[in-house]
Structure formats: C-alpha cells, structure tokens
Design a protein around this motif. Structure first.
Motif, PDB file in Angstrom:
ATOM      1  N   PHE A  66       0.752  -1.246  -0.168  1.00 26.29           N
ATOM      2  CA  PHE A  66       0.073   0.010  -0.095  1.00 26.29           C
ATOM      3  C   PHE A  66       1.040   1.143   0.089  1.00 26.29           C
ATOM      4  N   SER A  67       1.707   1.332   0.925  1.00 28.48           N
ATOM      5  CA  SER A  67       2.752   2.630   1.124  1.00 28.48           C
ATOM      6  C   SER A  67       3.380   2.966  -0.390  1.00 28.48           C
ATOM      7  N   TYR A  68       4.061   1.686  -0.562  1.00 23.77           N
ATOM      8  CA  TYR A  68       4.956   1.646  -1.862  1.00 23.77           C
ATOM      9  C   TYR A  68       3.797   2.233  -3.203  1.00 23.77           C
ATOM     10  N   ARG A  69       2.703   1.746  -3.390  1.00 18.03           N
ATOM     11  CA  ARG A  69       1.975   2.066  -4.178  1.00 18.03           C
ATOM     12  C   ARG A  69       1.524   3.288  -4.236  1.00 18.03           C
ATOM     13  N   ARG A  70       1.087   3.846  -2.956  1.00 17.66           N
ATOM     14  CA  ARG A  70       0.739   5.364  -2.900  1.00 17.66           C
ATOM     15  C   ARG A  70       1.929   6.459  -3.078  1.00 17.66           C
ATOM     16  N   ARG A  71       2.883   6.133  -2.752  1.00 15.58           N
ATOM     17  CA  ARG A  71       4.135   6.804  -3.216  1.00 15.58           C
ATOM     18  C   ARG A  71       4.483   6.667  -4.727  1.00 15.58           C
ATOM     19  N   TRP A  72       4.093   5.642  -5.287  1.00 13.24           N
ATOM     20  CA  TRP A  72       4.245   5.487  -6.821  1.00 13.24           C
ATOM     21  C   TRP A  72       3.261   6.281  -7.562  1.00 13.24           C
ATOM     22  N   ILE A  73       1.994   6.197  -7.080  1.00 11.65           N
ATOM     23  CA  ILE A  73       0.952   6.976  -7.726  1.00 11.65           C
ATOM     24  C   ILE A  73       1.029   8.637  -7.475  1.00 11.65           C
ATOM     25  N   THR A  74       1.548   9.070  -6.281  1.00 18.11           N
ATOM     26  CA  THR A  74       1.562  10.412  -6.196  1.00 18.11           C
ATOM     27  C   THR A  74       2.620  11.016  -6.835  1.00 18.11           C
ATOM     28  N   THR A  75       3.741  10.251  -6.915  1.00 17.42           N
ATOM     29  CA  THR A  75       5.028  10.796  -7.655  1.00 17.42           C
ATOM     30  C   THR A  75       5.274  10.724  -9.176  1.00 17.42           C
ATOM     31  N   LYS A  76       4.555   9.625  -9.440  1.00 16.50           N
ATOM     32  CA  LYS A  76       4.946   9.140 -10.956  1.00 16.50           C
ATOM     33  C   LYS A  76       3.701   9.484 -11.742  1.00 16.50           C
ATOM     34  N   SER A  77       2.389   9.853 -11.163  1.00 13.73           N
ATOM     35  CA  SER A  77       1.236   9.958 -11.978  1.00 13.73           C
ATOM     36  C   SER A  77       0.972   8.827 -12.904  1.00 13.73           C
ATOM     37  N   PRO A  78       1.046   7.663 -12.613  1.00 11.98           N
ATOM     38  CA  PRO A  78       0.616   6.586 -13.748  1.00 11.98           C
ATOM     39  C   PRO A  78      -0.819   6.757 -14.101  1.00 11.98           C
ATOM     40  N   THR A  79      -0.972   6.203 -15.268  1.00 10.98           N
ATOM     41  CA  THR A  79      -2.315   6.010 -15.766  1.00 10.98           C
ATOM     42  C   THR A  79      -3.225   4.973 -15.233  1.00 10.98           C
ATOM     43  N   PRO A 165      -8.655  19.105 -12.837  1.00 12.33           N
ATOM     44  CA  PRO A 165      -7.886  18.116 -13.613  1.00 12.33           C
ATOM     45  C   PRO A 165      -6.769  17.458 -12.638  1.00 12.33           C
ATOM     46  N   THR A 166      -6.198  16.422 -12.900  1.00  8.17           N
ATOM     47  CA  THR A 166      -5.122  15.877 -12.055  1.00  8.17           C
ATOM     48  C   THR A 166      -3.800  16.604 -12.051  1.00  8.17           C
ATOM     49  N   ALA A 167      -3.177  16.803 -11.240  1.00  7.08           N
ATOM     50  CA  ALA A 167      -1.594  17.472 -10.952  1.00  7.08           C
ATOM     51  C   ALA A 167      -0.848  17.080 -12.426  1.00  7.08           C
ATOM     52  N   SER A 168      -0.887  16.073 -12.762  1.00  3.83           N
ATOM     53  CA  SER A 168       0.099  15.509 -13.878  1.00  3.83           C
ATOM     54  C   SER A 168      -0.805  15.831 -15.429  1.00  3.83           C
ATOM     55  N   GLY A 169      -2.216  16.148 -15.172  1.00  4.66           N
ATOM     56  CA  GLY A 169      -3.014  16.277 -16.399  1.00  4.66           C
ATOM     57  C   GLY A 169      -2.768  15.166 -17.461  1.00  4.66           C
ATOM     58  N   ARG A 170      -2.823  14.093 -16.811  1.00  8.55           N
ATOM     59  CA  ARG A 170      -2.802  12.732 -17.616  1.00  8.55           C
ATOM     60  C   ARG A 170      -4.256  12.087 -17.390  1.00  8.55           C
ATOM     61  N   SER A 171      -4.669  11.562 -18.400  1.00 11.01           N
ATOM     62  CA  SER A 171      -5.937  10.727 -18.469  1.00 11.01           C
ATOM     63  C   SER A 171      -5.609   9.216 -18.194  1.00 11.01           C
ATOM     64  N   VAL A 172      -6.604   8.160 -18.273  1.00 11.19           N
ATOM     65  CA  VAL A 172      -6.307   6.893 -18.363  1.00 11.19           C
ATOM     66  C   VAL A 172      -5.687   6.330 -19.327  1.00 11.19           C
ATOM     67  N   ALA A 173      -5.805   7.057 -20.709  1.00 12.07           N
ATOM     68  CA  ALA A 173      -5.049   6.837 -21.866  1.00 12.07           C
ATOM     69  C   ALA A 173      -3.586   7.174 -21.743  1.00 12.07           C
ATOM     70  N   GLY A 174      -3.283   8.166 -20.961  1.00 15.17           N
ATOM     71  CA  GLY A 174      -1.972   8.786 -20.935  1.00 15.17           C
ATOM     72  C   GLY A 174      -1.820  10.094 -21.778  1.00 15.17           C
ATOM     73  N   SER A 175      -2.966  10.518 -22.224  1.00 18.10           N
ATOM     74  CA  SER A 175      -3.065  11.858 -22.976  1.00 18.10           C
ATOM     75  C   SER A 175      -3.415  12.948 -21.879  1.00 18.10           C
ATOM     76  N   LYS A 176      -3.631  13.977 -22.452  1.00 19.20           N
ATOM     77  CA  LYS A 176      -4.384  15.198 -21.587  1.00 19.20           C
ATOM     78  C   LYS A 176      -5.682  14.632 -21.013  1.00 19.20           C
ATOM     79  N   CYS A 177      -5.710  15.048 -19.697  1.00 21.11           N
ATOM     80  CA  CYS A 177      -6.906  14.611 -18.915  1.00 21.11           C
ATOM     81  C   CYS A 177      -8.360  15.384 -19.530  1.00 21.11           C
ATOM     82  N   CYS A 178      -9.130  14.315 -19.761  1.00 20.91           N
ATOM     83  CA  CYS A 178     -10.348  15.136 -20.354  1.00 20.91           C
ATOM     84  C   CYS A 178     -11.634  14.283 -19.667  1.00 20.91           C
ATOM     85  N   VAL A 179     -12.788  15.048 -19.655  1.00 23.05           N
ATOM     86  CA  VAL A 179     -14.070  14.724 -18.790  1.00 23.05           C
ATOM     87  C   VAL A 179     -14.475  13.480 -19.767  1.00 23.05           C
TER      88      VAL A 179
END
Length: 200
Positions: A66-79, A165-179
């Motif tokens: 859990f801690s590793y995953r949260r750090r990865w998500i918050t620092t790397k902003s994966p899709t 929008p997310t801090a990284s501005g990314r969407s699930v597809a890896g492009s710019k975040c969109c509704v």
C-alpha cells in the motif's frame, strides 16, 4: 592546558603526529524494505491467480504494498491502465478496491455514501447551477426529472465535470486529462426490459 601538560611528559618520538589512513572495505548497502519487500509482493500479485484459496495471500500482498503504491501514484502519476498492469488483481478481485479505499479514507469509506443523497447531491446541484458550460447545464436539467440510480449516475457525471484536472494532467489513456475519458469509466445505465408479456 591539559593537553599541553600531557604533551610535556611525552618523549620526542611520541610528540610527532603521523596521519594514519584507515583502509575500510566498503560495506554493501543493504536494500531498504521499500526496495525488496514490494518486489516480492508485486510478483505474488501478478503471478497468483484469484481463487478462494489464494484470496488471503493476495489481500496480504495488497496491504503490504500500500505505502509503496501510494508513493508511486503520487510521485509518478501513472495512468489507470498502468496501475492495472502493475496490480492486475484489482480488476478480477473488486473487493480489493474496497480495502484500498478504506485505507485511503482511514476507515470512513461509507461516509461519502451516507452523505451522498442528503448533502452532496444538493451541494453539487447548487454549484452546477452557477456553471455556464452547456454539458453541465444539460445534465442538470436532465437530473430534475430523475430519481434513485438515474439521478445518482447523472450527478456523478456532473461531479466529474466539476472536479479539477489531475496534477499531472494525464488521463487513463496517457493523454491530456479530459472529462470524456473519465466518464467512459462509468458504467452506463441501461433500463431493464420487461419481457414478462413475451412468449417463450
């Protein structure tokens, strides 16, 4: 003064200071728990197939990472796709999402549901009514004649439109975040067909 008095009692050969270099063999740095433990647990999560027998082990692995995953998500902003690739059991064991959400909200995961109809929906309507975007206004008009599940679904769409929008501005597809991309992850409500009157 004390050092000078001690020095007086030394012999001449003892008074000369010679630098003695210490030759230390470098110790291999021990890997931190964050580097070793997750890799073992991640392997388990990826390789172990979901089944009643493996359920307990998989849940333990999810908790351990859990801690590793949260750090990865918050620092790397994966899709979302990248997260599911790293943690595929979230897809075939939906109960793991409940565990994750519970840890994120410190055990208050039902607070959102309890407040949804009485507090959150009225607040969303209030905020949405001041918006000038056509999409939001259309959804708000649609919500006026809806109840229960349909209203819940429409208000979730409005919430997605209102969220920043997310801090990284990314969407699930890896492009710019969109509704549109975010809404596509909601399950579409399909009215049930009453087939009672149809002949077999």
């Amino acid at each position: 003064m004390r050092l000078r008095n001690i020095r007086r009692k030394l012999q001449q050969s003892q008074r000369v200071y010679s630098l003695k270099r210490r030759h230390c063999t470098p110790q291999p740095s021990l890997p931190s728990p964050d580097e070793t433990v997750p890799s073992e647990w991640l392997t388990l999560i990826k390789r172990m197939r979901p089944s009643p027998e493996n359920s307990s082990s998989i849940k333990t692995a999810i908790n351990q990472t859990f801690s590793y995953r949260r750090r990865w998500i918050t620092t790397k902003s994966p899709t979302v796709a990248e997260i599911f690739k790293e943690y595929p059991r979230f897809l075939d064991m939906p109960a793991l999402m409940d565990i994750e959400f519970s840890k994120l909200t410190d055990g208050k995961e039902d607070l959102f549901i309890r407040k949804w109809e009485g507090t959150i929906i009225p607040r969303l309507k209030e905020i949405a009514s001041s918006e000038k975007k056509n999409d939001i206004r259309h959804l708000l008009e649609k919500a006026e004649n809806q109840h229960d599940d349909e209203l819940c679904y429409t208000m979730l769409k409005i919430l997605i439109h209102l969220l920043p929008p997310t801090a990284s501005g990314r969407s699930v597809a890896g492009s710019k975040c969109c509704v549109t991309s975010a809404v596509s992850y909601l399950l579409e409500l399909v009215p049930t067909l009453h087939l009672c009157s149809l002949n077999p």
